[in-house]
Design an enzyme around this catalytic site. Structure first.
Site, PDB file in Angstrom:
ATOM      1  N   HIS A  72      46.776  40.552  55.396  1.00 47.44           N
ATOM      2  CA  HIS A  72      47.650  40.505  54.217  1.00 47.44           C
ATOM      3  C   HIS A  72      47.881  41.900  53.665  1.00 47.44           C
ATOM      4  O   HIS A  72      47.353  42.869  54.209  1.00 47.44           O
ATOM      5  CB  HIS A  72      47.122  39.528  53.165  1.00 47.44           C
ATOM      6  CG  HIS A  72      45.840  39.925  52.495  1.00 47.44           C
ATOM      7  ND1 HIS A  72      44.634  39.959  53.152  1.00 47.44           N
ATOM      8  CD2 HIS A  72      45.587  40.298  51.215  1.00 47.44           C
ATOM      9  CE1 HIS A  72      43.688  40.317  52.293  1.00 47.44           C
ATOM     10  NE2 HIS A  72      44.233  40.541  51.115  1.00 47.44           N
ATOM     11  N   HIS A  74      47.403  43.445  50.589  1.00 46.73           N
ATOM     12  CA  HIS A  74      46.700  44.154  49.515  1.00 46.73           C
ATOM     13  C   HIS A  74      46.269  45.538  50.011  1.00 46.73           C
ATOM     14  O   HIS A  74      45.985  45.729  51.197  1.00 46.73           O
ATOM     15  CB  HIS A  74      45.483  43.348  49.049  1.00 46.73           C
ATOM     16  CG  HIS A  74      45.843  42.260  48.081  1.00 46.73           C
ATOM     17  ND1 HIS A  74      45.159  41.077  47.992  1.00 46.73           N
ATOM     18  CD2 HIS A  74      46.838  42.196  47.149  1.00 46.73           C
ATOM     19  CE1 HIS A  74      45.704  40.312  47.051  1.00 46.73           C
ATOM     20  NE2 HIS A  74      46.727  40.973  46.532  1.00 46.73           N
ATOM     21  N   ASP A  76      43.621  47.300  49.921  1.00 47.19           N
ATOM     22  CA  ASP A  76      42.356  47.507  50.638  1.00 47.19           C
ATOM     23  C   ASP A  76      42.366  46.823  52.013  1.00 47.19           C
ATOM     24  O   ASP A  76      41.327  46.716  52.667  1.00 47.19           O
ATOM     25  CB  ASP A  76      41.158  47.039  49.794  1.00 47.19           C
ATOM     26  CG  ASP A  76      41.214  45.575  49.433  1.00 47.19           C
ATOM     27  OD1 ASP A  76      42.324  45.035  49.263  1.00 47.19           O
ATOM     28  OD2 ASP A  76      40.142  44.946  49.324  1.00 47.19           O
ATOM     29  N   HIS A  77      43.545  46.365  52.442  1.00 47.47           N
ATOM     30  CA  HIS A  77      43.685  45.763  53.788  1.00 47.47           C
ATOM     31  C   HIS A  77      44.716  46.503  54.651  1.00 47.47           C
ATOM     32  O   HIS A  77      44.529  46.608  55.857  1.00 47.47           O
ATOM     33  CB  HIS A  77      44.032  44.265  53.662  1.00 47.47           C
ATOM     34  CG  HIS A  77      42.897  43.478  53.079  1.00 47.47           C
ATOM     35  ND1 HIS A  77      42.076  42.675  53.840  1.00 47.47           N
ATOM     36  CD2 HIS A  77      42.399  43.439  51.820  1.00 47.47           C
ATOM     37  CE1 HIS A  77      41.138  42.156  53.051  1.00 47.47           C
ATOM     38  NE2 HIS A  77      41.316  42.599  51.826  1.00 47.47           N
ATOM     39  N   HIS A 133      45.804  33.153  48.395  1.00 47.03           N
ATOM     40  CA  HIS A 133      45.339  34.418  47.805  1.00 47.03           C
ATOM     41  C   HIS A 133      46.552  35.298  47.502  1.00 47.03           C
ATOM     42  O   HIS A 133      46.686  35.839  46.408  1.00 47.03           O
ATOM     43  CB  HIS A 133      44.388  35.080  48.815  1.00 47.03           C
ATOM     44  CG  HIS A 133      43.919  36.442  48.441  1.00 47.03           C
ATOM     45  ND1 HIS A 133      43.138  36.682  47.342  1.00 47.03           N
ATOM     46  CD2 HIS A 133      44.116  37.656  49.031  1.00 47.03           C
ATOM     47  CE1 HIS A 133      42.867  37.988  47.270  1.00 47.03           C
ATOM     48  NE2 HIS A 133      43.451  38.595  48.282  1.00 47.03           N
ATOM     49  N   ASP A 150      40.973  37.547  53.033  1.00 39.06           N
ATOM     50  CA  ASP A 150      40.493  37.155  51.703  1.00 39.06           C
ATOM     51  C   ASP A 150      40.810  35.693  51.401  1.00 39.06           C
ATOM     52  O   ASP A 150      41.065  35.324  50.251  1.00 39.06           O
ATOM     53  CB  ASP A 150      41.136  38.043  50.616  1.00 39.06           C
ATOM     54  CG  ASP A 150      40.605  39.465  50.642  1.00 39.06           C
ATOM     55  OD1 ASP A 150      39.672  39.746  51.412  1.00 39.06           O
ATOM     56  OD2 ASP A 150      41.141  40.298  49.879  1.00 39.06           O
ATOM     57  N   HIS A 188      34.949  40.755  52.789  1.00 39.87           N
ATOM     58  CA  HIS A 188      34.110  41.344  51.731  1.00 39.87           C
ATOM     59  C   HIS A 188      32.708  40.737  51.761  1.00 39.87           C
ATOM     60  O   HIS A 188      32.541  39.579  52.138  1.00 39.87           O
ATOM     61  CB  HIS A 188      34.712  41.068  50.340  1.00 39.87           C
ATOM     62  CG  HIS A 188      36.008  41.777  50.082  1.00 39.87           C
ATOM     63  ND1 HIS A 188      36.075  43.066  49.624  1.00 39.87           N
ATOM     64  CD2 HIS A 188      37.293  41.359  50.243  1.00 39.87           C
ATOM     65  CE1 HIS A 188      37.351  43.424  49.487  1.00 39.87           C
ATOM     66  NE2 HIS A 188      38.116  42.401  49.862  1.00 39.87           N
TER      67      HIS A 188
HETATM   68 ZN   LIG Z   1      43.296  40.586  49.097  1.00 45.03          ZN
END
Ligand SMILES: [Zn+2]
Length: 290
Positions: A72, A74, A76-77, A133, A150, A188
């Protein structure tokens, strides 16, 4: 800031022995996954906030990075895509990511959606659309390996940034239907927080008590609780346990007046209760640690 995991999960093989999986911690609690095709040596990285730890790990272990699998969009991805681009190392890589968010995936070479295939070297996997998410979120399944970003976490699930709850509920329902030995490689290390919440709802769940003892022992040594398995998640993850009588009774007491007749309503109430965070005040008090 130091990563919460100081002793990553050692490399392991897929059940058929065709893939080797490596875990690379990044930032504070992100878990980056490297999947190596044992036949061709081609290596895919699944998400990541930055490229440095992955490039260092690949250099140290002689891995040949050829592919990015993004779940996805975001930061941090897909941060790793941006970072590789800045370093001039994105070009030439196969970048697989959600076609529904194609414009937001740097360097995307192949957009995928539900039912599509994805490859790591000679090994073919399949793509599941797992929204809830964030819109467009996909997961990758390679045999007994689930790379779910996530969506499903060890003991929990991702927050509903785009929602509605029905999307995440449907995604989790389909992930929970995978075979029990399937390894859940989420993005995570959030497990202790998730299990504290789970225990606030199901203090009579013996499998959950055992999981809490295992997780606390592992984390006390800086170890990682990921991957878990679909079987363990079904037995202990409150977001997959809407039918459990004790969980339902706890919910009724915690959110009186909220409708809990439909499975999606139970899920939505569980997610909302976790977001409120009241369980955090208790810390480890009352946990079955001894
Ligand atoms: Zn995420």
């Amino acid at each position: 800031m130091q990563h919460v995991v100081t002793r990553p999960t050692p490399p392991f093989s897929s059940a058929d022995g065709r893939l080797t999986v490596h875990q690379v911690p990044a930032w504070v609690d992100n878990l980056i996954w490297l999947i190596v095709c044992n036949e061709t040596g081609e290596t895919a990285v699944v998400d990541g906030p930055e490229a440095g730890p992955v490039l260092d790990y690949c250099a140290a272990h002689g891995l040949r990075l050829t592919t990015i699998l993004n779940t996805h969009t975001h930061g941090d991805h897909i941060g790793i895509n941006h970072d590789l681009q800045r370093r001039g190392k994105l070009e030439g890589l196969v970048v697989v990511g959600p076609s529904r968010r194609a414009a937001d995936v740097p360097g995307l070479t192949r957009g995928v959606d539900d039912g599509d295939t994805a490859r790591v070297g000679a090994v073919e996997g399949r793509v599941m659309l797992t929204e809830g998410h964030i819109d467009g979120h996909v997961s990758y399944v390679f045999g007994d390996l689930l790379l779910c970003g996530d969506t499903l976490f060890a003991g929990g699930c991702g927050r509903l940034f785009d929602g509605p709850p029905a999307k995440m509920h449907d995604s989790l329902r389909r992930l929970a239907a995978l075979p029990e030995p399937t390894r859940v490689c989420c993005a995570h290390e959030y497990t202790q927080d998730n299990l504290r919440f789970a225990w606030s709802l199901e203090p009579g769940n013996e499998a959950l008590a055992e999981r809490i003892r295992d997780a606390w022992a592992l984390r006390a040594e800086g170890g990682c609780t990921v991957p878990s398995t679909i079987g363990l998640e079904r037995a202990t993850n409150p977001f997959l346990r809407g039918n459990a009588p004790e969980l339902l009774a706890s919910l009724r007491a915690a959110v009186p007046g909220v409708p809990l007749d439909e499975p999606v309503e139970v899920f939505a109430a569980t997610r909302r209760l976790k977001d409120l965070g009241d369980y955090k005040q208790r810390g480890d008090e009352g946990l079955p640690l001894s």
